[in-house]
Design an enzyme around this catalytic site. Sequence first.
Site: not given
Ligand code: DAS
Length: 330
Positions: A15, A89
């Site tokens: 993200t 995350t």
């Molecule tokens: N897009 C998700 C990941 O790559 C969520 C994020 O990054 O927070 O884990």
Amino acid sequence: MAVPRSIALIATGGTVSVAPPSADCQTHRGVGELVPRPGDLPDGIEVVPRDALGMSSRRMTPDDLWTLASTVTEAIAAGSNGVVVTHGTDTLEETAYALGLLVETRVPVVITGAMRSPHHSGPDGPANIRAALVAAAVPDLAPYGPTVVFQDEVHVARLVTKMHSTRIAAFSSPAAGPVGFVAEDRLELLLGPPPGTDLLPGRAAPSVRVGLLPTATGIDGSAAEALTPDVDGLVVAALGAGHVSPSLGAALVACAEAGKPVVVTSRCPDGALLADTYAGAGSERELRRAGLHFAGTLSPPKARLRLLFGMSAGTPAAELFPAPPPAPKR
Ligand code: DAS
């Protein structure tokens, strides 16, 4: 004027890297767009950007973790004073722990990300990256091994977990809390480094498959029996302090007797595994006596990575997860 600290900024996707407008959060920006502009960069820091992987963290594999560990090691060998990795995350805590297994962190290694991408209101990526750069520039952070900096808090890799699926304050360390924080572009350390290191005695590219089995009321041995032929080792997220149903216990013992190490962890986010309190089928006493390994306070996904990379390097499970000393008589 003091020589600036050279910090490698390694972007892996997630993200924090989503390119606006990206309604489906699928397109990632290059690392160049994550580097704070000159006026937004904390004083005394020079950023050396590098792209790696470029994917959502749900796509990451042990091979990717091995590649990333090599990239971080190269950055340290090239003279970086610190390393910041930006990451999705969802599996960020596993990558942080994998770097602790695989990288000799002579300089601070910090992992961060974001819960809100640039097209959401209040994106948290820029502030997290800035705080991570500040932390990575402080040599005193190196002995902590890889750390996660998120929402200005500093967490050690072994203890940190994603506790909330959507809030920007997503990470915490249930057993001990943060070891420090960043404020006004200064790192304040509250607690000392963890006792011991997670660095594996031998390191090798992943070459084994390790399964992870959840437990719940009435989960019997059938899931373990189905999984055993496809894996080289198994981690079970057991109930409470290291217990499983009698039927599951028997299946896990059979897996261990077939030469595939079985590691017991707890599905509780905090607390210890017992050694000598409960007896009977599926109890911690019986599972230990049957030769299963216990992972102490390590979470199920992190214990899986320890077993996977440890086995790949030929380290016996008993060395990866040593038995505790006998408890004093009560
Ligand atoms: N897009 C998700 C990941 O790559 C969520 C994020 O990054 O927070 O884990």
